[in-house]
Design an enzyme around this catalytic site. Sequence first.
Site, short mmCIF file in Angstrom:
data_model
loop_
_atom_site.label_atom_id
_atom_site.label_comp_id
_atom_site.label_asym_id
_atom_site.label_seq_id
_atom_site.Cartn_x
_atom_site.Cartn_y
_atom_site.Cartn_z
N ARG A 228 0.85 -1.18 0.00
CA ARG A 228 0.00 0.00 0.00
C ARG A 228 0.89 1.24 0.00
O ARG A 228 1.98 1.24 0.58
CB ARG A 228 -0.93 0.02 1.23
CG ARG A 228 -2.08 -0.97 1.16
CD ARG A 228 -3.10 -0.54 0.12
NE ARG A 228 -4.31 -1.39 0.11
CZ ARG A 228 -4.48 -2.45 -0.67
NH1 ARG A 228 -3.49 -2.82 -1.49
NH2 ARG A 228 -5.60 -3.13 -0.64
N GLU A 257 -4.50 7.73 -5.55
CA GLU A 257 -4.60 7.05 -6.85
C GLU A 257 -5.87 7.50 -7.57
O GLU A 257 -6.91 7.62 -6.95
CB GLU A 257 -4.62 5.53 -6.65
CG GLU A 257 -3.33 4.99 -6.03
CD GLU A 257 -3.34 3.46 -5.86
OE1 GLU A 257 -4.33 2.82 -6.25
OE2 GLU A 257 -2.35 2.93 -5.34
N HIS A 276 -1.15 0.39 -10.11
CA HIS A 276 -1.80 -0.55 -9.19
C HIS A 276 -2.27 -1.80 -9.93
O HIS A 276 -3.43 -2.23 -9.81
CB HIS A 276 -2.97 0.12 -8.47
CG HIS A 276 -3.30 -0.53 -7.16
ND1 HIS A 276 -3.71 0.17 -6.05
CD2 HIS A 276 -3.28 -1.84 -6.76
CE1 HIS A 276 -3.95 -0.65 -5.04
NE2 HIS A 276 -3.68 -1.88 -5.45
#
Length: 316
Positions: A228, A257, A276
């Site tokens: 993360r 994000e 991601h």
Amino acid sequence: MFVSTLGLDKKELEELQKEFPTYEIIQTSDLLSLQQEQLLTVEAIFTYGSDIKENTLQKMPNLKWIHVGQSGVDGMEQNSVRKRKIYVTNSRGINSITIAEYVLSMMLNIIRNNYVFYCSQQKCEWNMETHLDELYEKTVGIFGLGKAGQEVSKRCKAFGMKVVGVDIFQTDLTFVDEFYYPDQMEKLLSQSDFVVINMPLTDKTRGIINSETLAMMKPNAVLINCGRGEIIVNEDLMQALDNKTIAGGVLDVFNSEPLPPESPFWRMQNVIVTPHIAGDRQASYIPRMMAIMKKNISVYPDFSKMENAVNMENGF
């Protein structure tokens, strides 16, 4: 009634309903769009977590179980879930292979300078100056030896690497040469050529990669973050990369994000940015997630027989 906000397609929903005809299973993009009488009957939610908020839970007095369609549960308002003692399961393990392949692909890309030769190709240059290296006998340090960490360690050993790991639990150490607890992390950082972050985000892991821990790393080390974004203090990492405290970074996750266009990470020559995708977008994701959900629905409401229970006190 069971409710999904996972965005399952029609075929997948029909599959669940056919296999479990005694339960009403509906899908919505917004839990609060359900009628009041529906909210009162919701017993389980299948979600990615971000829609689990206190004001929503208050409208569901009969909610007993939440299944999260990914590994991390940090997107939920966890205090509200803990107070209600709602049982939580997740989908950890479904993308462990994908994450491990991502890590190895990035390590190989860096160690063999593949991206340099790609750039040379665009310029029609026959590059004879760029040197190569190999993963063999390099050391990889893995933060988090859960399912993804174990898959990474297995593949690294196949390349003849030394594997060292940090975790709060000693799990399967079959492919790990040295194991350390978090208070011993300097022993991992000081010897690793690659440092791989696979930890969940918790109060204890938030900001664990900072100026102090980055200073423990080798100058030629590369940091790979598949966990993360908030595990890393961005400003400290940027400074370490600028000052060549470490050699480079591979960043798949970020505090915000999508990564904003103004972020310096986009323009750093010693950073690889991916959106991601280390453990996402593969064809196996939904089928593996569905398999865990089906197993758990089949034993509901016997939580003792469910897979992937989450300890909400630990946050994973």
